[in-house]
Every structure is written in structure tokens, then in C-alpha cells.
Scaffold this motif. Structure first.
Motif, short mmCIF file in Angstrom:
data_model
loop_
_atom_site.label_atom_id
_atom_site.label_comp_id
_atom_site.label_asym_id
_atom_site.label_seq_id
_atom_site.Cartn_x
_atom_site.Cartn_y
_atom_site.Cartn_z
N GLY A 59 0.82 -1.21 0.00
CA GLY A 59 0.00 0.00 0.00
C GLY A 59 0.85 1.26 0.00
O GLY A 59 0.56 2.21 -0.74
N LEU A 60 1.90 1.28 0.83
CA LEU A 60 2.79 2.44 0.85
C LEU A 60 3.53 2.60 -0.48
O LEU A 60 3.63 3.72 -1.01
CB LEU A 60 3.80 2.31 2.00
CG LEU A 60 3.24 2.50 3.40
CD1 LEU A 60 4.32 2.21 4.44
CD2 LEU A 60 2.70 3.91 3.57
N LEU A 61 4.04 1.52 -1.00
CA LEU A 61 4.78 1.58 -2.25
C LEU A 61 3.91 2.04 -3.41
O LEU A 61 4.28 2.95 -4.17
CB LEU A 61 5.39 0.20 -2.56
CG LEU A 61 6.30 0.11 -3.75
CD1 LEU A 61 7.56 0.94 -3.50
CD2 LEU A 61 6.69 -1.34 -4.02
N LEU A 62 2.72 1.46 -3.54
CA LEU A 62 1.82 1.86 -4.62
C LEU A 62 1.31 3.28 -4.40
O LEU A 62 1.13 4.03 -5.37
CB LEU A 62 0.65 0.88 -4.72
CG LEU A 62 0.97 -0.50 -5.29
CD1 LEU A 62 -0.24 -1.40 -5.21
CD2 LEU A 62 1.46 -0.39 -6.72
N GLY A 63 1.04 3.65 -3.16
CA GLY A 63 0.57 5.01 -2.88
C GLY A 63 1.60 6.06 -3.23
O GLY A 63 1.27 7.13 -3.75
N ALA A 69 -4.94 6.02 -5.73
CA ALA A 69 -5.94 5.10 -6.29
C ALA A 69 -5.40 3.69 -6.41
O ALA A 69 -6.15 2.71 -6.26
CB ALA A 69 -6.40 5.61 -7.66
N TRP A 70 -4.11 3.56 -6.67
CA TRP A 70 -3.51 2.24 -6.82
C TRP A 70 -3.27 1.56 -5.47
O TRP A 70 -3.03 0.36 -5.41
CB TRP A 70 -2.19 2.35 -7.58
CG TRP A 70 -2.40 2.64 -9.03
CD1 TRP A 70 -2.45 3.85 -9.61
CD2 TRP A 70 -2.62 1.69 -10.05
NE1 TRP A 70 -2.68 3.74 -10.96
CE2 TRP A 70 -2.79 2.40 -11.25
CE3 TRP A 70 -2.69 0.30 -10.09
CZ2 TRP A 70 -3.03 1.78 -12.46
CZ3 TRP A 70 -2.92 -0.32 -11.31
CH2 TRP A 70 -3.10 0.42 -12.48
#
Length: 181
Positions: A59-63, A69-70
Motif C-alpha cells: 500500500g505504501l509503495l503503490l501510494g 488510487a492504486w
């Protein structure tokens, strides 16, 4: 407490019943002993910790890299926790062992079932192992080594007292059976 199990064999959670030379009774199959619930608790906790950390990291990496949204894709490891929770329970219920007069039976598996028969006279080494996580949960594993590498067997997650009792009994029976060879 006894519960039914596949094939009509009995399972006891308190431990194997020993009467006479072996735990079998006349006309019935072996008395199966299941694994303690501490093993299931340990495996479920590890599942939640590992996949929970993966969800937070993803979640942190995609955020940060792809936008907020990712970050919703971080819920995928959380669905893995729910799926794994059920699968761990099924796997835990599938593990059991039975002491017979001449051998030890170990049964495991849900989709791919396996049953290992280890004759007492073929045992060369019986080990009790317990790493730091297993010790924290009050568990120990028993590993049986035989002359043939394919028949080595493991019983994971027993109570330490039961693991030591089983080791001593199997060692005693192994020495008695191999003396005649």
C-alpha cells in the motif's frame, strides 16, 4: 475427547491410548492423535503478520509511486489472509499420528493425502526440535530418521512433554525391534 475421523478410525486429542502391547483395540483400527491447537494459532499468527506487513508495504509503495488510487491493490494480501485462515485450519485437522504395535503411522494432507508408515526397527534417530517461535507457543516437533531417506517423517507442533514421551517411546521400541536384526 474423541472425535470421528475418515475411515472410521478414532482420534483422541488427549493423547494415544495405550493398552497392552499397542494402542489398538480388538477389531478396530489404530487410535489417531491429532496435533494441539497451539500449532494452528502459531501458523495463523504468522500468516497475519507476514501478509499484514506485505499489505502495508504494498500500500505504501503503490501510494507513493503510482498514486493513492492504486493503493487499493494493497487489499489483495488481506484477502490472502482470509483464504489462508481457512486453509490452515483444514491442514491442521489433516495431521495425525498413531502408535501401533510394530510401527508409527503419520497421516497428513487435504488435497494430496499422505500416510507414512515407519517401522520401529528401521528408525535410526528420533529428534525433538523447537525453534524460538515454536518455544514461544509451547510446541516442539518430532523428526524420525530411517535408513531410507524417503521414509523420514516429521510430526510438527506437539506439546514438548508429548514430543519427549514420543521420542523416548520410539527410541525404546526401535532399540528393542532392531536388536533382533
Amino acid at each position: 475427547m474423541e472425535t470421528g475421523s475418515p475411515g472410521g478410525a478414532r482420534t483422541t486429542e488427549a493423547g494415544p491410548e495405550t493398552a497392552g502391547d499397542g494402542p489398538e483395540t480388538a477389531g478396530e483400527g489404530p487410535v489417531w492423535t491429532g496435533l494441539p491447537p497451539g500449532l494452528l494459532r502459531m501458523r495463523r499468527l504468522l500468516l497475519v503478520v507476514y501478509l499484514g506487513l506485505a499489505a502495508v508495504g504494498l500500500g505504501l509503495l503503490l501510494g507513493l509511486l503510482a498514486g493513492p488510487a492504486w493503493a487499493a491493490f494493497a487489499l489483495l494480501p488481506l484477502t490472502g489472509i482470509a483464504f489462508g485462515w481457512v486453509l490452515l485450519a483444514r491442514n491442521w485437522h489433516s495431521w495425525r499420528y498413531a502408535e501401533r504395535a510394530d510401527d508409527l503411522l503419520i497421516s497428513r494432507g487435504v488435497l494430496w493425502r499422505g500416510e507414512t508408515v515407519v517401522p520401529y526397527g528401521r528408525m535410526q534417530l528420533v529428534e525433538v526440535t523447537s525453534g524460538p517461535v515454536k518455544r514461544h507457543f509451547g510446541l516442539a516437533g518430532v523428526q524420525l530418521h530411517t535408513a531410507a531417506a524417503a521414509t523420514d517423517a516429521t510430526i510438527p507442533g506437539l506439546d514438548p512433554a508429548e514430543a519427549e514421551r514420543l521420542r523416548d517411546r520410539l527410541t525404546e521400541l526401535g532399540e528393542a525391534r532392531s536388536a533382533g536384526l
